[in-house]
Design a protein around this motif. Sequence first.
Motif, PDB file in Angstrom:
ATOM      1  N   GLY A   1       0.803  -1.215   0.000  1.00 23.17           N
ATOM      2  CA  GLY A   1       0.000   0.000   0.000  1.00 23.17           C
ATOM      3  C   GLY A   1       0.837   1.267   0.000  1.00 23.17           C
ATOM      4  N   VAL A   2       2.129   1.168   0.347  1.00 24.38           N
ATOM      5  CA  VAL A   2       2.986   2.360   0.382  1.00 24.38           C
ATOM      6  C   VAL A   2       3.564   2.659  -0.999  1.00 24.38           C
ATOM      7  CG1 VAL A   2       3.619   1.899   2.779  1.00 24.38           C
ATOM      8  CG2 VAL A   2       5.120   1.101   0.947  1.00 24.38           C
ATOM      9  N   LEU A   3       3.391   1.765  -1.947  1.00 30.89           N
ATOM     10  CA  LEU A   3       3.991   1.949  -3.268  1.00 30.89           C
ATOM     11  C   LEU A   3       3.144   2.846  -4.161  1.00 30.89           C
ATOM     12  CD1 LEU A   3       5.084  -1.729  -4.075  1.00 30.89           C
ATOM     13  CD2 LEU A   3       6.417   0.069  -2.961  1.00 30.89           C
ATOM     14  N   THR A   4       3.823   3.569  -5.041  1.00 28.05           N
ATOM     15  CA  THR A   4       3.110   4.349  -6.046  1.00 28.05           C
ATOM     16  C   THR A   4       2.611   3.397  -7.125  1.00 28.05           C
ATOM     17  OG1 THR A   4       5.073   4.683  -7.416  1.00 28.05           O
ATOM     18  CG2 THR A   4       4.674   6.298  -5.662  1.00 28.05           C
TER      19      THR A   4
ATOM     20  N   ARG B   1       3.313   3.416 -10.254  1.00 27.67           N
ATOM     21  CA  ARG B   1       4.437   3.010 -11.089  1.00 27.67           C
ATOM     22  C   ARG B   1       5.286   1.949 -10.399  1.00 27.67           C
ATOM     23  NH1 ARG B   1       5.457   2.710 -16.177  1.00 27.67           N
ATOM     24  NH2 ARG B   1       5.575   4.895 -16.744  1.00 27.67           N
ATOM     25  N   GLU B   2       5.499   2.117  -9.101  1.00 28.77           N
ATOM     26  CA  GLU B   2       6.288   1.126  -8.357  1.00 28.77           C
ATOM     27  C   GLU B   2       5.585  -0.228  -8.324  1.00 28.77           C
ATOM     28  OE1 GLU B   2       8.624   4.266  -5.384  1.00 28.77           O
ATOM     29  OE2 GLU B   2       6.739   3.315  -4.765  1.00 28.77           O
ATOM     30  N   ARG B   3       4.252  -0.221  -8.273  1.00 30.10           N
ATOM     31  CA  ARG B   3       3.504  -1.486  -8.316  1.00 30.10           C
ATOM     32  C   ARG B   3       3.687  -2.163  -9.682  1.00 30.10           C
ATOM     33  NH1 ARG B   3      -0.689  -2.343  -4.458  1.00 30.10           N
ATOM     34  NH2 ARG B   3      -1.858  -3.521  -6.029  1.00 30.10           N
TER      35      ARG B   3
ATOM     36  N   LEU C   1       7.082  -3.657  -9.619  1.00 30.21           N
ATOM     37  CA  LEU C   1       7.089  -4.838  -8.757  1.00 30.21           C
ATOM     38  C   LEU C   1       6.508  -6.042  -9.492  1.00 30.21           C
ATOM     39  CD1 LEU C   1       7.519  -6.229  -6.050  1.00 30.21           C
ATOM     40  CD2 LEU C   1       5.313  -5.306  -5.293  1.00 30.21           C
ATOM     41  N   ALA C   2       5.444  -5.834 -10.238  1.00 36.55           N
ATOM     42  CA  ALA C   2       4.830  -6.926 -10.997  1.00 36.55           C
ATOM     43  C   ALA C   2       5.812  -7.483 -12.021  1.00 36.55           C
ATOM     44  CB  ALA C   2       3.562  -6.440 -11.693  1.00 36.55           C
ATOM     45  N   LEU C   3       6.565  -6.591 -12.646  1.00 37.02           N
ATOM     46  CA  LEU C   3       7.538  -7.032 -13.653  1.00 37.02           C
ATOM     47  C   LEU C   3       8.724  -7.736 -12.999  1.00 37.02           C
ATOM     48  CD1 LEU C   3       7.394  -3.886 -15.953  1.00 37.02           C
ATOM     49  CD2 LEU C   3       6.465  -6.153 -16.438  1.00 37.02           C
ATOM     50  N   VAL C   4       9.118  -7.265 -11.822  1.00 34.53           N
ATOM     51  CA  VAL C   4      10.183  -7.944 -11.072  1.00 34.53           C
ATOM     52  C   VAL C   4       9.746  -9.363 -10.753  1.00 34.53           C
ATOM     53  CG1 VAL C   4      11.382  -8.031  -8.837  1.00 34.53           C
ATOM     54  CG2 VAL C   4      11.230  -5.866 -10.079  1.00 34.53           C
ATOM     55  N   ALA C   5       8.485  -9.511 -10.378  1.00 33.73           N
ATOM     56  CA  ALA C   5       7.957 -10.835 -10.026  1.00 33.73           C
ATOM     57  C   ALA C   5       7.928 -11.772 -11.225  1.00 33.73           C
ATOM     58  CB  ALA C   5       6.558 -10.703  -9.439  1.00 33.73           C
ATOM     59  N   GLU C   6       7.888 -11.193 -12.431  1.00 37.28           N
ATOM     60  CA  GLU C   6       7.920 -12.007 -13.643  1.00 37.28           C
ATOM     61  C   GLU C   6       9.347 -12.393 -14.028  1.00 37.28           C
ATOM     62  OE1 GLU C   6       5.945  -9.866 -16.696  1.00 37.28           O
ATOM     63  OE2 GLU C   6       3.988  -9.920 -15.711  1.00 37.28           O
ATOM     64  N   GLY C   7      10.305 -11.894 -13.235  1.00 38.67           N
ATOM     65  CA  GLY C   7      11.697 -12.226 -13.510  1.00 38.67           C
ATOM     66  C   GLY C   7      12.366 -11.292 -14.501  1.00 38.67           C
ATOM     67  N   ARG C   8      11.770 -10.144 -14.763  1.00 37.04           N
ATOM     68  CA  ARG C   8      12.343  -9.198 -15.723  1.00 37.04           C
ATOM     69  C   ARG C   8      13.577  -8.508 -15.147  1.00 37.04           C
ATOM     70  NH1 ARG C   8       8.456  -7.381 -19.830  1.00 37.04           N
ATOM     71  NH2 ARG C   8       6.681  -8.804 -19.678  1.00 37.04           N
TER      72      ARG C   8
ATOM     73  N   GLU D   1       0.694 -11.011  -2.434  1.00 33.59           N
ATOM     74  CA  GLU D   1      -0.288  -9.926  -2.421  1.00 33.59           C
ATOM     75  C   GLU D   1      -1.201  -9.937  -3.644  1.00 33.59           C
ATOM     76  OE1 GLU D   1      -0.845  -7.756  -0.003  1.00 33.59           O
ATOM     77  OE2 GLU D   1       0.713  -8.592   1.278  1.00 33.59           O
ATOM     78  N   GLY D   2      -0.954 -10.875  -4.537  1.00 31.75           N
ATOM     79  CA  GLY D   2      -1.819 -10.962  -5.717  1.00 31.75           C
ATOM     80  C   GLY D   2      -1.520  -9.941  -6.790  1.00 31.75           C
ATOM     81  N   ILE D   3      -0.366  -9.292  -6.705  1.00 30.62           N
ATOM     82  CA  ILE D   3      -0.009  -8.298  -7.713  1.00 30.62           C
ATOM     83  C   ILE D   3       0.333  -8.988  -9.022  1.00 30.62           C
ATOM     84  CG2 ILE D   3       1.736  -6.551  -8.330  1.00 30.62           C
ATOM     85  CD1 ILE D   3       1.745  -5.691  -5.440  1.00 30.62           C
ATOM     86  N   THR D   4       0.864 -10.168  -8.942  1.00 32.16           N
ATOM     87  CA  THR D   4       1.145 -10.968 -10.125  1.00 32.16           C
ATOM     88  C   THR D   4       1.086 -12.432  -9.722  1.00 32.16           C
ATOM     89  OG1 THR D   4       2.642 -11.276 -12.000  1.00 32.16           O
ATOM     90  CG2 THR D   4       3.658 -11.078  -9.825  1.00 32.16           C
TER      91      THR D   4
END
Length: 219
Positions: free
Chosen positions: A154-157, A159-161, A164-171, A213-216
């Motif tokens: 919830g503290v993320l903007t 864009r940061e979310r 984060l989703a792309l980081v979770a995809e291994g990018r 958190e279900g973001i990805t």
Amino acid sequence: MTAPELTVLVVDDHAVVRRGVVAYLEALGDVAVAGEAADGQEALDQLERMAAHDGLPDVVLIDLLMPGMDGVAATAEIVRRHPGVRVVVLTSFGETERVHAALGNGASGYLLKDAGPAEVDAALRAAVRDEVFLDAAVTRRLTEELRRPRTGVGVLTAREREVLALVAEGRTNKEIAAHLTISERTARTHVSHLLTKLGLTSRTQAALLAVKEGITGPR
């Protein structure tokens, strides 16, 4: 004899509960029960039939947890198909996530099933006045949520979310930059900021949190 001021469609998958609500509403005198339904789809089917005969109810009083189409999904469909019909939730669950989901889908009120007769009556009348009525207990929870400092994702903007989703995809940072049409340096900065905000030390931790958190999700 004057016509009833309010007509209500009652939707609940438990027949005993449904009949109890119907009996209470009928006892009010100036409320007419337009019908009953056991789930969201049945409610929509009934509303379609009612609309064909110019007999839509003023309010749909609906539970949230039901088999098939639940109350949250049904609320969105009712509001979309019949914008003149108001929806009031009457349920056993008052978690803020459910409240947000119901209100976000267009509900005009949210009541817990231990609400008193006066509250139910007030919620129905507020709905037809295009006002939002919330159970006192629900209001307290929402107020407490607003007072608490935001934590976790919830503290993320926004864009940061996304990052984060792309980081979770291994990018990689380079791949994130290309996907979002930003510089690699900016991508690296976003990753650094979100790790700091979340109190994490690695991209792997960030990816695990995102999935939790279900973001990805795993692909």
